[in-house]
Design an enzyme around this catalytic site. Sequence first.
Site, PDB file in Angstrom:
ATOM      1  N   HIS A   1       0.851  -1.188   0.000  1.00 46.82           N
ATOM      2  CA  HIS A   1       0.000   0.000   0.000  1.00 46.82           C
ATOM      3  C   HIS A   1       0.880   1.229   0.000  1.00 46.82           C
ATOM      4  CE1 HIS A   1      -3.116   2.861   1.059  1.00 46.82           C
ATOM      5  NE2 HIS A   1      -3.960   1.948   0.614  1.00 46.82           N
TER       6      HIS A   1
ATOM      7  N   ASP B   1      -8.073  -5.325   0.361  1.00 46.66           N
ATOM      8  CA  ASP B   1      -8.623  -6.130  -0.728  1.00 46.66           C
ATOM      9  C   ASP B   1      -8.152  -7.572  -0.712  1.00 46.66           C
ATOM     10  OD1 ASP B   1     -10.283  -4.268  -1.712  1.00 46.66           O
ATOM     11  OD2 ASP B   1      -8.722  -3.287  -2.883  1.00 46.66           O
TER      12      ASP B   1
HETATM   13  N1  ACO Z   1       4.240  -7.754  -4.691  1.00 46.94           N
HETATM   14  C1  ACO Z   1       5.588  -7.759  -4.856  1.00 46.94           C
HETATM   15  N2  ACO Z   1       6.360  -6.652  -4.786  1.00 46.94           N
HETATM   16  C2  ACO Z   1       5.720  -5.489  -4.530  1.00 46.94           C
HETATM   17  C3  ACO Z   1       4.330  -5.414  -4.328  1.00 46.94           C
HETATM   18  C4  ACO Z   1       3.573  -6.599  -4.414  1.00 46.94           C
HETATM   19  N3  ACO Z   1       2.256  -6.590  -4.241  1.00 46.94           N
HETATM   20  N4  ACO Z   1       3.983  -4.134  -4.085  1.00 46.94           N
HETATM   21  C5  ACO Z   1       5.116  -3.415  -4.136  1.00 46.94           C
HETATM   22  N5  ACO Z   1       6.165  -4.235  -4.393  1.00 46.94           N
HETATM   23  C6  ACO Z   1       7.579  -3.835  -4.476  1.00 46.94           C
HETATM   24  C7  ACO Z   1       7.850  -3.099  -5.778  1.00 46.94           C
HETATM   25  O1  ACO Z   1       8.275  -3.976  -6.808  1.00 46.94           O
HETATM   26  C8  ACO Z   1       8.931  -2.125  -5.358  1.00 46.94           C
HETATM   27  O2  ACO Z   1      10.147  -2.834  -5.354  1.00 46.94           O
HETATM   28  P1  ACO Z   1      11.543  -2.060  -5.692  1.00 46.94           P
HETATM   29  O3  ACO Z   1      11.740  -1.092  -4.561  1.00 46.94           O
HETATM   30  O4  ACO Z   1      12.552  -3.160  -5.706  1.00 46.94           O
HETATM   31  O5  ACO Z   1      11.338  -1.396  -7.016  1.00 46.94           O
HETATM   32  C9  ACO Z   1       8.566  -1.780  -3.910  1.00 46.94           C
HETATM   33  O6  ACO Z   1       7.815  -2.893  -3.430  1.00 46.94           O
HETATM   34  C10 ACO Z   1       7.735  -0.513  -3.775  1.00 46.94           C
HETATM   35  O7  ACO Z   1       6.622  -0.602  -4.663  1.00 46.94           O
HETATM   36  P2  ACO Z   1       5.935   0.645  -5.365  1.00 46.94           P
HETATM   37  O8  ACO Z   1       5.133   0.174  -6.530  1.00 46.94           O
HETATM   38  O9  ACO Z   1       6.983   1.695  -5.611  1.00 46.94           O
HETATM   39  O10 ACO Z   1       5.000   1.146  -4.185  1.00 46.94           O
HETATM   40  P3  ACO Z   1       3.774   2.103  -4.358  1.00 46.94           P
HETATM   41  O11 ACO Z   1       3.556   2.697  -3.019  1.00 46.94           O
HETATM   42  O12 ACO Z   1       3.967   3.012  -5.507  1.00 46.94           O
HETATM   43  O13 ACO Z   1       2.583   1.092  -4.754  1.00 46.94           O
HETATM   44  C11 ACO Z   1       0.787  -0.430  -4.657  1.00 46.94           C
HETATM   45  C12 ACO Z   1       1.616   0.629  -3.898  1.00 46.94           C
HETATM   46  C13 ACO Z   1       0.355   0.106  -6.017  1.00 46.94           C
HETATM   47  C14 ACO Z   1      -0.479  -0.731  -3.841  1.00 46.94           C
HETATM   48  C15 ACO Z   1       1.637  -1.708  -4.815  1.00 46.94           C
HETATM   49  O14 ACO Z   1       2.035  -2.202  -3.554  1.00 46.94           O
HETATM   50  C16 ACO Z   1       0.922  -2.794  -5.617  1.00 46.94           C
HETATM   51  O15 ACO Z   1       0.955  -2.783  -6.853  1.00 46.94           O
HETATM   52  N6  ACO Z   1       0.225  -3.777  -4.904  1.00 46.94           N
HETATM   53  C17 ACO Z   1      -0.528  -4.785  -5.572  1.00 46.94           C
HETATM   54  C18 ACO Z   1      -1.880  -4.229  -6.032  1.00 46.94           C
HETATM   55  C19 ACO Z   1      -2.843  -3.971  -4.875  1.00 46.94           C
HETATM   56  O16 ACO Z   1      -3.036  -4.807  -4.005  1.00 46.94           O
HETATM   57  N7  ACO Z   1      -3.490  -2.798  -4.907  1.00 46.94           N
HETATM   58  C20 ACO Z   1      -4.498  -2.429  -3.924  1.00 46.94           C
HETATM   59  C21 ACO Z   1      -4.119  -1.178  -3.206  1.00 46.94           C
HETATM   60  S1  ACO Z   1      -5.256  -0.906  -1.873  1.00 46.94           S
HETATM   61  C22 ACO Z   1      -6.620  -0.192  -2.571  1.00 46.94           C
HETATM   62  O17 ACO Z   1      -6.629   0.344  -3.652  1.00 46.94           O
HETATM   63  C23 ACO Z   1      -7.836  -0.292  -1.753  1.00 46.94           C
END
Ligand code: ACO
Length: 430
Positions: free
Chosen positions: A309, A367
């Site tokens: 998140h 979620d």
């Molecule tokens: N699985 C594996 N790795 C992940 C995940 C994941 N679910 N989420 C983030 N990471 C990693 C990224 O690859 C990144 O790695 P790096 O530093 O080596 O590049 C690091 O963690 C940071 O990730 P970002 O995408 O930069 O974090 P951001 O805060 O921008 O994104 C997000 C948050 C979009 C929710 C992300 O965690 C994600 O895509 N999760 C999966 C989708 C999801 O569950 N979304 C629901 C959000 S809650 C809602 O809308 C109610």
Amino acid sequence: MAQKGTATLNLGKGGESIELPILSGTMGPDVVDIRTLHAKSGMFTYDPGYLSTASSRSEITFINGAKGVLLYRGYPIEQLASQCDFTEVCFLLMNGELPSVDQKLAFDNAIKGHSMLHEQLVKFYTGFRRDAHPMAVMVGVVGALSAFYHEAMDISDASHRELSALRLIAKLPTIAAMAYKYSIGQPFVYPCNDLSYSENFLRMMFAVPTEEYTPNPVIVRALDRILILHADHEQNASTSTVRLAGSSGANPFACISAGIACLWGPAHGGANEACLNMLEEIGDVSRIDEYIERAKDKDDSYRLMGFGHRVYKNFDPRANLMRETCHEVLNELGLQNDPLFKLALELERIALEDEYFISKKLYPNVDYYSGIVQRALGIPTIMFTAIFAMARTVGWVAQWSEMISDPEYRIGRPRQLYTGATLRDVPSDR
Ligand code: ACO
């Protein structure tokens, strides 16, 4: 909002520096007020994805991501989820206070008075393919509401804004349920004023002309909780979309349609659908390691859906409540041994012990479990995000209305760091 000293920004040009005010809210980090930065220095700030930017001031929702705190108008989400129903939370988000008994009755009646759709709009559904995604239908139908409620509306008038908000909150369940009924070829079920908000939605989803539908109170309560937990989340992507669209003075129904479009993405509201699809794809506890390895692989774009998140870097308080509801619903329905739920618990356990997820502070978000709960309620996967949109509508309209009534409100217009071609001439010999 109080000023609390100034920040000095060194511009690096021969020691030149400027002073910028530091502002404090009632809780949360202070902000550096950069509104005069361009006028004073000719520079902009650069913050793609708004990692460090407060786009607005707001009194509605507060999150402390490090501590796992979520407050609506100051009240903890845990208390609201256990002591209130969804329409009480709607009243709170819109008006700032919980309703009295009389206010609650009047509010519920006002919503019931707007839950039907114009028959012309009902006909609109037949223009869609039966296999259209319900979110595609929602974007279209909610946007089309602007064609029905535009002429007489003055968004600078608080009573007009309230009426638009009530219409949206009231009609979203009808619109979502009709999208489902249309997709399966069943006749539309019209709203019934004897029922609560959640009972009514379940009836519109599952009743058929040949058979009445009697909602199970545990299921009603679970749906109400899903709606409460998703009702608002401060300046998330879809809410920011609604605010930006609304900042031009656009029709609120069209703005909410823009919010629905944004919510549909798998990185936002589409995650619950994507999460259930992921659990089904993994299929068995024995394959968890394989998927964890994929999620950790830098060369693979695969992510564990329902994990991570932008704001919660410790735990998502909504996920804890949703896990609790998941247990309740599965017990009530005799599904304690549901293989998907067992798989979800095991995947969560393994991921939470894995160094990759620990170091990146990746925890289950709301979620992760909401998909399993909704599936147990009999809601098809494809409707999950539509239900999220139904819940978030109150947050969107509350934030939109707050923005319009804020004297500091201006059209949203971000700037850019241009990296394209510099000035050049079209070749004369082409
Ligand atoms: N699985 C594996 N790795 C992940 C995940 C994941 N679910 N989420 C983030 N990471 C990693 C990224 O690859 C990144 O790695 P790096 O530093 O080596 O590049 C690091 O963690 C940071 O990730 P970002 O995408 O930069 O974090 P951001 O805060 O921008 O994104 C997000 C948050 C979009 C929710 C992300 O965690 C994600 O895509 N999760 C999966 C989708 C999801 O569950 N979304 C629901 C959000 S809650 C809602 O809308 C109610």
